[in-house]
Design a protein around this motif. Structure first.
Motif: not given
Length: 636
Positions: A431-456
């Motif tokens: 399991i990869v903790p969020p501290s290792e990938f959230i910053s990458v998701a924010e820099e690449t803009g993937l965080i918006n897509e991930i955020g919608l996936h989290v809500m679903r």
């Protein structure tokens, strides 16, 4: 202007065809170009063939228009003429120029040709004309026609005086025409010089653009390699949060900010250049450019002082982080600076820029260190982040991002008040903790897509948990990042998912941190109010780690306040921690906020917090995050 055309009977026997032959001294031009060609093609032709008086513009192999060099230069030398016409079809230039074309048959007598040519209006009198020979068209210069006439007149004595007068006048007119053409050529040269400047400078800031700066870098590196110049250090600068200013205040304010940044960079470059200081060495030099968007680059000579580039970076940091006046109000931005110590370590400018860029992004990720010097191990870090980005994109597609839920307990009743959904990356073996990938998701803009996936995912889990007998009134709390909070479409997107999944928005708590909410207060306020109007509950997370200003809270539509574990850790152990916790709870209640104590790990903490008045708590004492919770575990 007036030119006399002498017509003699004997000249009616001299035809144009007999004068303009290949073996004669008078040249006939045959250059033809399509009306659909661009004007820049014609300019190149005129530059190659300096004696060419004009070209025949042909449309559909039928109609012919003569466009002279003089008329062409006159049109493109108008204000903005080059910008308007050079890359456009000649058809548009013809419409603007309105050239008048004289077409004569090869059988036309010389006297008739001269009379026809000189009878034209003043603006066209000295223009060349077209001679038709069968299906072929030839361009004839008026000067050649008049010289042919002069030759004919020289054969008769009784017309000598009149011939001299005509020739003198013609020569004067031709001289004036040549002077005008020379003046147009000079104007064209000035326009070309301006175009070359524009090609290497940024139109907004006046700094060197990428092309211009790269040329300076290559020249500096070549001079150093040949022993003719100093070594240089390189800085790569990026403005932090520029996009938020640009989006919230408008592009015109964003442009104002970029101009002011450029002015401060230019002022520093002026101070460190030899011409600006009497004590400066001839080896001192500073070159500034705009790389793109809100990114700037700077070269600093370092032969006299190896630490000069670091000192310049420190000076820039202080200068560029000072307030800017935009629309009469002060605004500040952060700056991340990547530093390459010496260009002499590189064979080409591109690797040097790449490494400075890498160092800049390291500075951006570590806010406490805004200036970072490039080091070789950073390559591996970048490679790992690139790999992580690719893996993260695949993880989104493969649904490897899952939520683990940690209960928030109502300690007065023992019931679960809510479950906080915490994102985890479930790979095959770990399991990869969020501290290792959230910053990458924010820099690449993937965080918006991930955020919608989290809500679903949270909607699905909530329905499943309720169907299995879970508390139908319990809530799910989800975290919203700063990047998501900058997305004006976020409220509508989250609401649409809830409607589609048939889960009320009121069953969700959306958590934002102090730093996310307070960085750009007005923008954050608009989005938070939109979320609140759509039924979502709002929580201010990690209170006590950022601005910690309770005076801000009444301005924002928060329902809950989550006190950070750093303020809760000492409860039950030190009196000051208990007093601080009690004070926050008291003021929060005055503001009508529910308070959640985070990081409760000991029974003594829980008991002391209960005695202080805390009702809602969260922490390892009640349970660690897990993919699911058994129904019988709903009492604590």
């Amino acid at each position: 202007m007036f030119v006399l055309a002498v017509t003699l009977d004997f000249m009616d026997d001299i035809r144009l065809a007999s004068i303009f032959r290949p073996e004669n001294q008078f040249k006939a031009w045959t250059n033809i170009i399509s009306i659909d060609e661009t004007a820049i093609t014609l300019e190149a032709l005129f530059q190659r063939e300096q004696a060419l008086p004009g070209v025949i513009i042909e449309e559909n192999n039928q109609s012919r228009i003569l466009l002279s060099r003089r008329v062409f230069l006159a049109v493109i030398s108008r204000p903005f003429g080059r910008e308007v016409f050079l890359k456009r079809p000649l058809r548009e230039l013809i419409v603007s120029a309105k050239p008048e074309t004289l077409i004569l048959s090869e059988d036309t007598p010389l006297s008739v040709a001269c009379r026809a040519a000189l009878a034209r209006c003043d603006s066209n009198r000295f223009e060349p004309f077209i001679m038709m020979s069968g299906a072929s068209a030839f361009i004839i210069e008026l000067a050649d026609l008049l010289l042919a006439q002069a030759d004919a007149l020289e054969k008769t004595v009784f017309e000598k005086s009149l011939l001299a007068e005509t020739a003198t006048q013609t020569a004067s007119d031709l001289k004036q025409a040549l002077q005008e053409q020379h003046q147009l050529a000079e104007e064209l040269e000035r326009a070309r010089t301006l175009a070359e400047y524009d090609a290497t400078h940024d139109s907004l800031t006046g700094l060197l653009n990428r092309k211009g700066f790269f040329a300076e870098m290559r020249a500096a590196m070549a001079a150093k390699a040949s022993g003719r110049g100093p070594d240089y250090g390189l800085l790569f600068l990026d403005l932090d949060r520029f996009k938020l200013i640009n989006d919230s205040l408008g592009h015109h304010r964003g442009n104002e900010l970029l101009i002011q940044v450029a002015e401060r960079l230019s002022a520093l470059a002026t101070r460190c250049n030899p011409s600006a200081r009497q004590d400066a060495s001839s080896q001192d030099k500073c070159i500034v450019g705009r790389h793109s968007g809100d990114e700037f680059v700077l070269l600093q000579s370092i032969d006299e002082d190896p630490d000069a580039i670091l000192k310049t970076a420190q000076t820039l940091l202080a200068s560029l982080t000072a307030p800017y006046m935009l629309g009469g109000k002060p605004y500040t931005v952060g700056v991340s600076i990547g530093l390459v110590s010496a260009l002499s370590h590189y064979q080409d400018h591109e690797p040097a820029l790449r490494d400075a860029d890498i160092a800049m992004y390291e500075a951006k990720r570590h806010k406490e260190q805004p200036i970072v010097r490039f080091e070789s191990p950073m390559h591996k870090t970048v490679e790992r982040r690139v790999e992580l980005e690719a893996e993260l994109r695949e993880a989104v597609q493969r649904n490897e991002l899952v939520l683990h839920y940690q209960p928030i307990i109502d300690t007065f009743t023992g019931d679960v008040f809510a479950y906080e959904g915490l994102l985890r990356w479930q790979r095959e073996r770990d399991i990869v903790p969020p501290s290792e990938f959230i910053s990458v998701a924010e820099e690449t803009g993937l965080i918006n897509e991930i955020g919608l996936h989290v809500m679903r995912s949270a909607c699905h889990w909530m329905k499943s948990h309720t169907q299995k007998g879970g508390n139908a009134n319990s809530l799910v709390s989800l975290n919203i990042s700063a990047v998501q909070l900058a997305n004006t479409e976020l409220p509508a997107q989250l609401e649409a998912i809830c409607l589609n999944e048939a889960v009320p928005t009121s069953r969700f708590i959306l958590e934002v941190t102090e730093q996310s909410a307070m960085s750009y207060p007005e923008r954050s306020l608009n989005i938070l109010e939109d979320l609140k109007q759509r039924g979502f509950r709002l929580a201010l997370d990690d209170f006590g780690t950022g601005y910690s200003s309770l005076s801000w809270l009444h301005k924002y539509p928060f329902d809950l306040l989550k006190v950070d574990r750093s303020l809760i850790a000492g409860v039950g152990q030190t009196a000051n921690s208990e007093k601080m916790a009690a004070g926050i709870l008291h003021l929060s209640k005055i503001l009508g906020l529910h308070v959640i104590a985070e990081g409760v790990e000991r029974l003594s903490q829980k008991q002391t917090l209960n005695e202080t008045g805390f009702q809602l708590m969260q922490g390892y004492h009640f349970g660690r995050p897990a993919p699911s919770w058994p129904i019988e575990a709903s009492q604590f």
